[in-house]
Scaffold this motif. Structure first.
Motif, PDB file in Angstrom:
ATOM      1  N   SER A 131      11.981   4.552  59.635  1.00 13.92           N
ATOM      2  CA  SER A 131      12.822   4.020  58.551  1.00 13.92           C
ATOM      3  C   SER A 131      12.909   4.996  57.382  1.00 13.92           C
ATOM      4  O   SER A 131      13.949   5.072  56.709  1.00 13.92           O
ATOM      5  CB  SER A 131      12.280   2.668  58.059  1.00 13.92           C
ATOM      6  OG  SER A 131      11.081   2.838  57.325  1.00 13.92           O
ATOM      7  N   ALA A 189      15.296   7.974  58.795  1.00 13.35           N
ATOM      8  CA  ALA A 189      16.671   7.668  59.186  1.00 13.35           C
ATOM      9  C   ALA A 189      17.517   7.299  57.969  1.00 13.35           C
ATOM     10  O   ALA A 189      17.026   6.755  56.989  1.00 13.35           O
ATOM     11  CB  ALA A 189      16.671   6.525  60.191  1.00 13.35           C
ATOM     12  N   GLU A 194      20.953   5.053  56.505  1.00 14.02           N
ATOM     13  CA  GLU A 194      21.336   3.660  56.694  1.00 14.02           C
ATOM     14  C   GLU A 194      22.311   3.417  57.845  1.00 14.02           C
ATOM     15  O   GLU A 194      22.394   2.322  58.390  1.00 14.02           O
ATOM     16  CB  GLU A 194      21.903   3.079  55.397  1.00 14.02           C
ATOM     17  CG  GLU A 194      23.067   3.839  54.788  1.00 14.02           C
ATOM     18  CD  GLU A 194      22.625   4.988  53.878  1.00 14.02           C
ATOM     19  OE1 GLU A 194      23.458   5.424  53.081  1.00 14.02           O
ATOM     20  OE2 GLU A 194      21.466   5.455  53.992  1.00 14.02           O
ATOM     21  N   ARG A 237      19.771   3.511  60.986  1.00 15.93           N
ATOM     22  CA  ARG A 237      18.387   3.066  60.840  1.00 15.93           C
ATOM     23  C   ARG A 237      18.073   1.857  61.736  1.00 15.93           C
ATOM     24  O   ARG A 237      17.002   1.767  62.322  1.00 15.93           O
ATOM     25  CB  ARG A 237      18.090   2.724  59.377  1.00 15.93           C
ATOM     26  CG  ARG A 237      16.596   2.543  59.100  1.00 15.93           C
ATOM     27  CD  ARG A 237      16.325   2.266  57.632  1.00 15.93           C
ATOM     28  NE  ARG A 237      16.927   1.013  57.225  1.00 15.93           N
ATOM     29  CZ  ARG A 237      17.878   0.902  56.289  1.00 15.93           C
ATOM     30  NH1 ARG A 237      18.317   1.974  55.657  1.00 15.93           N
ATOM     31  NH2 ARG A 237      18.386  -0.267  55.985  1.00 15.93           N
ATOM     32  N   GLU A 293      11.682  -1.878  56.257  1.00 19.15           N
ATOM     33  CA  GLU A 293      12.815  -1.707  55.345  1.00 19.15           C
ATOM     34  C   GLU A 293      12.595  -2.297  53.957  1.00 19.15           C
ATOM     35  O   GLU A 293      13.115  -1.773  52.972  1.00 19.15           O
ATOM     36  CB  GLU A 293      14.072  -2.367  55.940  1.00 19.15           C
ATOM     37  CG  GLU A 293      14.621  -1.693  57.172  1.00 19.15           C
ATOM     38  CD  GLU A 293      15.840  -2.412  57.717  1.00 19.15           C
ATOM     39  OE1 GLU A 293      16.777  -1.733  58.172  1.00 19.15           O
ATOM     40  OE2 GLU A 293      15.866  -3.661  57.700  1.00 19.15           O
TER      41      GLU A 293
END
Length: 489
Positions: free
Chosen positions: A158, A161, A163, A166, A408
């Motif tokens: 997370s 990556a 958005e 992700r 997240e």
């Protein structure tokens, strides 16, 4: 002040070819990103979850063999078999706490590399086992590594990556877990328990080697004040054309807004407390679906369901799980997390209800059968269909998404602590469910146990609708800002 002003200029100006404004800048930035090395880093890291899958699945083919072995020193009775299946979760709970400390002290990359050591050591002890205690020690060590892995890999992915991908990359964690489970089920058809342990030590060995060539996450580097290293990591992950100074400035500003290191008083902050409660409840509900009990004892369940090829049935279940987790990964960033959790909960509630009906009807058939006579097994298809539907539903949502959301929603400064609490919760619940599963089947009956799981699935649907925020398409900084009630950087 000068650094802050430069950062604002990077975020607001058209410098580096980005248009004015955050959203338009975000779109333009992502258009310049190349994902090749991001995918490579993700592949290297998910060798950890594959190792974790081998650990989870190992007990299913190994337990029946160890209970039948002619070597009295290694032969498991019913109680020892129960511990062999469930003790790995105690190791994993401890691994969650250890992982939470490690990611903050030595970083995400080194934590991931070091967790391969107890995997290999644990399987080596199992291979060399001369008594039951050695088998259990090996399981605890592989469990410890699994706990660290289940915390570190979602965070690593997370934080690497962007958005746009992700969700898909985060879902690869669960995909590799189920690939590992299916792999060990399949290998169990052809190999004895020692050779199975040898095969299970290969993925963690590859993990250690591959991670040597991957970067630390930019967010961790920035939280340590290492801006130059963070830009280099971003350049590796985003490709040579992406103006990484812009993303670096965005992350750095969010880190500064959060202030200093985590303190217990920060738990009063809604931006910390709310996502922590959501993370904990997600982990409780994930285990209360009964998934780990079902996967640990898959072969035993099919034997009780009078499915003659129980080991083959377990392989089929593993294959279904791989396919639907792959589907979840493909649609995660389009459908969103919340919708998939609801669909998943409905599918599991229906399937566990059906499984309960199957066991109820079979108990009636048994009571109506003359002693010594085999009961009719015309309903065996219902057991296999219910299991397949349950696994499909779990793989679509409640398998990958709790781990994805955990990675997240937490602010950077509490990510290690909060993730450790969530992983500890998950594995403690997994231990309780797997340890008392057989007792539940005896006390509540098989039908009652699955109907209890069905009621838990119904509750998790309500929880999802009321409390879970949608995180698709948002940066980690924007998600954090949602819980703080502010606009993201």
């Amino acid at each position: 002040m000068e650094i802050h002003n430069e950062r604002r200029r990077l975020l607001d100006s058209e410098g580096d070819g980005l248009p004015t404004g955050l959203m338009s800048g975000q779109v333009a930035y992502l258009s310049k990103v190349k994902n090749t090395k991001l995918y490579l880093a993700t592949f290297a890291s998910v060798l950890g979850p594959m190792s974790f899958g081998f650990v989870l699945g190992y007990s299913s083919p190994a337990i029946p063999e160890l209970m039948r072995t002619s070597d009295s020193r290694l032969q498991l009775d019913a109680v020892q078999a129960s511990w062999f299946g469930s003790i790995v979760t105690l190791g994993a709970a401890a691994g969650g706490l250890l992982g939470g400390w490690m990611v903050e002290k030595i970083g995400r990359k080194l934590s991931l590399m070091f967790c391969s050591l107890p995997y290999v050591l644990g399987f080596t002890i199992i291979i060399a086992a001369q008594n039951v205690w050695m088998l259990h020690i090996g399981r605890v060590l592989t469990g410890l590594a699994s706990g660290v892995t289940s915390l570190v890999v979602p965070l690593y992915i997370s934080e690497m990556a962007h958005e746009k991908v992700r969700g898909a990359l985060g879902s690869c964690v669960q995909l590799m877990v189920v690939l590992g489970i299916m792999g060990v089920y399949l290998a169990g058809l052809f190999l004895d328990w020692r050779w199975l342990a040898i095969c299970s030590s290969i993925p963690p060995t590859l993990l250690m080697v591959c991670m040597c060539f991957m970067p630390e996450t930019p967010r961790f580097l920035l939280s340590q004040g290492k801006r130059r290293e963070a830009e280099e990591a971003l350049r590796f992950l985003r490709g040579p054309d992406a103006p990484v100074a812009w993303e670096c400035a965005r992350i750095e500003e969010a880190c500064e807004e959060q202030g200093s290191r985590f303190q217990m008083s920060d738990l009063k902050d809604p931006g910390v407390f709310k996502p922590l409660m959501i993370g904990i409840m997600l982990m409780i509900f994930q285990q209360m679906t009964g998934i780990n009990a079902i996967m640990f004892y898959a072969e035993n369940i099919f034997e009780q369901a009078h499915f003659k090829e129980s080991d083959l049935a377990s392989v089929i279940v593993g294959l279904i799980q791989v396919v639907f987790t792959g589907v979840a990964a493909l649609i995660m960033d389009k459908a969103g997390r919340k919708v998939l959790l609801i669909i998943s909960g409905v599918a599991m509630a229906l399937s566990t209800t059906a499984f309960g009906v199957y066991f109820y009807l079979m108990s009636k058939l048994h009571s109506a059968t003359t002693p010594g006579e085999e009961p009719h097994t015309d309903l065996t298809w219902l057991a296999l269909a219910s299991m397949a539907f349950f696994i499909s539903g779990f793989a679509l949502g409640w398998g990958p998404i709790p781990w994805l959301i955990m990675s997240e929603v937490f602010p950077v400064k509490v990510r290690g602590f909060a993730s450790a609490v969530c992983v500890l919760t998950n594995w403690t619940m997994a231990f309780l469910i797997t340890k008392i599963f057989q007792e539940m089947m005896n006390v509540l009956t098989s039908a009652g146990t699955f109907w209890l799981f069905a009621s838990m699935c119904a509750l998790n649907i309500i929880f999802t609708i009321v409390f879970i925020p949608e995180t698709k398409g948002k940066t980690l900084e924007q998600i954090e800002a949602t819980f703080r009630g502010t606009s993201g950087p």
